[in-house]
Enzyme design. Structure first.
Site, PDB file in Angstrom:
ATOM      1  N   VAL A 173       0.852  -1.146  -0.097  1.00  0.00           N
ATOM      2  CA  VAL A 173      -0.068  -0.137  -0.169  1.00  0.00           C
ATOM      3  C   VAL A 173       0.830   1.255   0.037  1.00  0.00           C
ATOM      4  CG1 VAL A 173      -1.784  -1.237   1.235  1.00  0.00           C
ATOM      5  CG2 VAL A 173      -0.251   0.085   2.498  1.00  0.00           C
ATOM      6  N   LYS A 212       3.728   1.714   2.459  1.00  0.00           N
ATOM      7  CA  LYS A 212       4.248   1.948   3.537  1.00  0.00           C
ATOM      8  C   LYS A 212       5.821   2.510   3.583  1.00  0.00           C
ATOM      9  CE  LYS A 212       3.888  -1.779   5.815  1.00  0.00           C
ATOM     10  NZ  LYS A 212       3.375  -2.761   4.654  1.00  0.00           N
ATOM     11  N   LYS A 268      12.929  -1.164  11.278  1.00  0.00           N
ATOM     12  CA  LYS A 268      11.811  -2.309  10.635  1.00  0.00           C
ATOM     13  C   LYS A 268      12.267  -3.660  11.493  1.00  0.00           C
ATOM     14  CE  LYS A 268       9.684  -3.869   6.844  1.00  0.00           C
ATOM     15  NZ  LYS A 268       8.607  -3.335   6.213  1.00  0.00           N
ATOM     16  N   GLY A 292       3.276  -5.411   6.624  1.00  0.00           N
ATOM     17  CA  GLY A 292       1.697  -5.780   6.284  1.00  0.00           C
ATOM     18  C   GLY A 292       1.052  -4.922   7.315  1.00  0.00           C
ATOM     19  N   GLU A 345       1.320   7.801  -7.266  1.00  0.00           N
ATOM     20  CA  GLU A 345       1.862   6.383  -7.678  1.00  0.00           C
ATOM     21  C   GLU A 345       3.448   6.379  -8.340  1.00  0.00           C
ATOM     22  OE1 GLU A 345      -0.507   4.226 -10.534  1.00  0.00           O
ATOM     23  OE2 GLU A 345      -0.230   5.849 -12.036  1.00  0.00           O
TER      24      GLU A 345
END
Length: 237
Positions: free
Chosen positions: A19, A21, A43, A118, A207
């Site tokens: 999406v 992130k 992360k 996710g 995008e």
């Protein structure tokens, strides 16, 4: 120019995978760096990437610049961290280790961004520890990165409701990848996302932004993100 970008610890989650992130995280980091802040990006787990291959943090550094990058666990299968760890025979994410590490980075950096894998409730280990637990331990607000198209209203509403149930502060929602030629659903969603999320819409990233060179990326980030995140994007009425 005074600093306007976010400071402190900010957890970045998504309504699902792919999406935007990482691009959103990089955009926030780039704006903070441009404001003169010191930035770390964490992360807790990288999945779907083999040892030695560049992961999400490499993309953040490429796009944003001089950030401190820390990855706590890496698993080769593109699965939820708990499943990927089990299949690889590796230890799962250690929540206490990540919490201590993030707090240490927050003591030496103006901004610490923690990017999940996710969605919010994806399991870190076999007992169901997830990014929501990490945010609760850190007492940090959460930014939700949402998709643009059909289905995003429900996914965003569910994610934000899960945050509220856990007593977590949703800083707002960012659309992580908005098409140049949006369909009807994507166009209408911009007006509806804030309402279903019960949180402000804080930006709409175009995008393919992840393929931009660093100067162009910074300019696009500034134009696409709200002043809360260091940008100049006007709030939608």
């Amino acid at each position: 120019m005074g600093s306007t970008s976010y400071r402190g610890i900010l957890v970045v989650t998504g309504t699902g995978t792919e999406v935007g992130k990482t691009v959103t995280t990089a955009a926030i980091a780039a704006l903070a760096l441009a404001d003169g802040a010191t930035v770390a990006v964490v992360k807790p787990a990288q999945t779907g990437i083999a040892a030695g291959e560049p992961g999400d943090l490499a993309d953040v550094a490429r796009l944003a610049g001089d950030v401190t990058c820390v990855e706590y666990a890496r698993y080769p299968d593109p699965l939820a961290p708990a499943t990927a760890a089990r299949r690889a025979g590796l230890a799962p994410i250690d929540l206490d280790e990540v919490v201590a590490g993030v707090r240490g980075l927050a003591a030496t950096h103006d901004l610490v961004l923690v990017e999940g894998a996710g969605g919010l409730l994806v399991w870190f280990d076999e007992v169901g520890t997830n990014l929501g637990h990490l945010a609760m331990e850190l007492r940090a607000p959460v930014l939700v990165v949402a998709a643009a198209g059909l289905g995003t209203l429900n996914a965003t509403a569910l994610t934000c409701e899960a945050l509220r149930v856990r007593g977590l502060d949703c800083l707002g929602v960012v659309v992580g990848s908005f098409p140049a030629g949006p369909d009807l659903a994507a166009a209408c969603n911009l007006a509806d996302l804030s309402g279903v999320a019960a949180a402000p819409l804080l930006g709409v990233l175009p995008e393919k932004l992840g393929g931009a060179a660093r100067p162009a990326f910074l300019d696009a980030a500034r134009a696409a993100l709200d002043p809360v995140l260091g940008g100049s994007w006007p709030l939608l009425s």
